[in-house]
Design a protein around this motif. Structure first.
Motif, PDB file in Angstrom:
ATOM      1  N   LEU A   1       2.118 -16.765  32.619  1.00 56.50           N
ATOM      2  CA  LEU A   1       3.098 -18.147  32.587  1.00 56.50           C
ATOM      3  C   LEU A   1       3.408 -18.067  30.713  1.00 56.50           C
ATOM      4  CD1 LEU A   1      -0.255 -20.032  33.129  1.00 56.50           C
ATOM      5  CD2 LEU A   1       1.870 -19.878  34.325  1.00 56.50           C
ATOM      6  N   HIS A   2       4.888 -18.329  31.212  1.00 49.12           N
ATOM      7  CA  HIS A   2       5.406 -18.019  29.648  1.00 49.12           C
ATOM      8  C   HIS A   2       4.940 -19.342  28.822  1.00 49.12           C
ATOM      9  CE1 HIS A   2       6.935 -14.618  31.030  1.00 49.12           C
ATOM     10  NE2 HIS A   2       7.502 -14.763  32.378  1.00 49.12           N
TER      11      HIS A   2
ATOM     12  N   GLN B   1       5.790 -20.007  21.169  1.00 42.33           N
ATOM     13  CA  GLN B   1       6.372 -19.134  22.730  1.00 42.33           C
ATOM     14  C   GLN B   1       5.015 -17.808  22.812  1.00 42.33           C
ATOM     15  OE1 GLN B   1      10.326 -18.737  22.886  1.00 42.33           O
ATOM     16  NE2 GLN B   1      10.497 -20.765  23.127  1.00 42.33           N
TER      17      GLN B   1
ATOM     18  N   THR C   1       3.147 -15.923  25.667  1.00 42.73           N
ATOM     19  CA  THR C   1       3.326 -15.383  27.326  1.00 42.73           C
ATOM     20  C   THR C   1       1.279 -15.185  27.598  1.00 42.73           C
ATOM     21  OG1 THR C   1       5.365 -14.161  27.065  1.00 42.73           O
ATOM     22  CG2 THR C   1       3.492 -13.795  29.068  1.00 42.73           C
TER      23      THR C   1
ATOM     24  N   ALA D   1       4.054 -26.621  27.540  1.00 46.77           N
ATOM     25  CA  ALA D   1       4.876 -26.695  28.736  1.00 46.77           C
ATOM     26  C   ALA D   1       5.067 -25.329  29.480  1.00 46.77           C
ATOM     27  CB  ALA D   1       6.478 -26.842  28.402  1.00 46.77           C
ATOM     28  N   PHE D   2       4.762 -25.014  30.774  1.00 43.72           N
ATOM     29  CA  PHE D   2       4.492 -23.884  31.416  1.00 43.72           C
ATOM     30  C   PHE D   2       5.552 -23.487  32.214  1.00 43.72           C
ATOM     31  CE2 PHE D   2       1.567 -25.195  34.099  1.00 43.72           C
ATOM     32  CZ  PHE D   2       2.378 -25.571  34.675  1.00 43.72           C
ATOM     33  N   ARG D   3       5.744 -22.101  32.138  1.00 43.35           N
ATOM     34  CA  ARG D   3       6.836 -21.527  33.368  1.00 43.35           C
ATOM     35  C   ARG D   3       6.047 -20.599  34.164  1.00 43.35           C
ATOM     36  NH1 ARG D   3      10.436 -17.168  34.123  1.00 43.35           N
ATOM     37  NH2 ARG D   3      10.920 -17.277  31.974  1.00 43.35           N
ATOM     38  N   SER D   4       5.801 -20.572  34.976  1.00 44.63           N
ATOM     39  CA  SER D   4       4.743 -19.508  35.824  1.00 44.63           C
ATOM     40  C   SER D   4       5.922 -18.117  36.729  1.00 44.63           C
ATOM     41  CB  SER D   4       4.288 -20.458  36.950  1.00 44.63           C
ATOM     42  OG  SER D   4       3.362 -19.448  37.214  1.00 44.63           O
ATOM     43  N   GLU D   5       5.221 -17.563  36.776  1.00 46.51           N
ATOM     44  CA  GLU D   5       6.343 -16.262  36.816  1.00 46.51           C
ATOM     45  C   GLU D   5       4.546 -15.327  37.963  1.00 46.51           C
ATOM     46  OE1 GLU D   5       8.100 -11.563  35.920  1.00 46.51           O
ATOM     47  OE2 GLU D   5       7.359 -13.741  34.247  1.00 46.51           O
TER      48      GLU D   5
ATOM     49  N   GLU E   1       5.027 -23.436  39.965  1.00 47.22           N
ATOM     50  CA  GLU E   1       6.416 -22.856  39.279  1.00 47.22           C
ATOM     51  C   GLU E   1       6.488 -23.514  37.770  1.00 47.22           C
ATOM     52  OE1 GLU E   1      10.985 -22.769  40.491  1.00 47.22           O
ATOM     53  OE2 GLU E   1       9.328 -23.436  41.646  1.00 47.22           O
ATOM     54  N   ARG E   2       7.029 -24.118  37.298  1.00 51.94           N
ATOM     55  CA  ARG E   2       6.603 -25.307  36.452  1.00 51.94           C
ATOM     56  C   ARG E   2       5.719 -26.257  36.122  1.00 51.94           C
ATOM     57  NH1 ARG E   2      11.018 -24.047  33.661  1.00 51.94           N
ATOM     58  NH2 ARG E   2      12.344 -22.513  34.769  1.00 51.94           N
TER      59      ARG E   2
END
Length: 207
Positions: free
Chosen positions: A73-74, A81, A83, A149-153, A160-161
């Protein structure tokens, strides 16, 4: 009266001369750096791996225990910021590794790398209070809360977001506790264990 005037003028002259000398010395002094640069991997030392280089699919080892990095999760919150990596260590319970470059408490303090290993704990229906709370007989006090806020990888079990609410606490002995939830879901809680440099080894890289 005349002698008093002479003495007064003499004192004023000395103050002016000393002031000029001080200003000259300050002008010739190099400026103080406000924040020093965080060392790169090469200058940190070659005896251990830099956790900032971990990627999804890597295999890592912490304290002799191996785990696969299944997702990340970014995160972003108020200009910060970091991770959070989801690890699979075979225990069938969520284990997260957070990696963040933290600024010093004051501008003259250098940035430092903070690496925390998070292990889930049962919340028993608890929600994060805005004041002190007790978990397993230990008093924890609030230090930070917000919505990141996060962006999933990779595989994280998260969208995903999205947005993630969190509330962080610290006990008197330094132990850390964090509640978190993806908005619309229930709260989960984890204890944090700080990891010193050299405690993480990247065993293998993602194919």
């Amino acid at each position: 009266m005349t002698s008093m005037v002479v003495i007064g003028l003499s004192i004023a002259t000395v103050v002016i001369v000393l002031g000029g000398l001080y200003a000259t010395m300050r002008k010739g002094r190099p400026p103080t750096a406000s924040v020093s640069t965080l060392p790169t991997h090469d200058t940190i030392g070659s005896d251990y791996d830099d956790p900032r280089t971990i990627e999804v699919g890597d295999s890592i080892e912490t304290h002799g225990r191996r785990a696969g990095v299944t997702g990340a999760l970014h995160m972003s919150w108020q200009g910060r910021q970091w991770t959070e990596y989801l690890l699979d260590d075979g225990s069938r319970r969520p284990v997260w590794l957070s990696v963040e470059v933290r600024q010093g408490l004051v501008s003259t303090d250098p940035p430092h790398l903070e690496v925390l290993l998070w292990n889930s704990v049962p919340t028993q229906g608890m929600i994060p209070a805005k004041s002190m709370l007790i978990m397993e007989g230990v008093e924890f006090f609030p230090i930070e809360r917000g919505t990141a806020a996060f962006r999933s990888e990779g595989e994280t079990g998260r969208p995903e977001r999205g947005l993630l609410d969190f509330a962080d606490y610290r006990a008197a002995d330094g132990r850390l506790l964090s509640f978190s939830r993806v908005q619309g879901e229930g709260w989960t809680a984890s204890y944090a264990q700080p990891l010193p440099p050299g405690s993480i080894t990247i065993v293998s890289r993602a194919a």
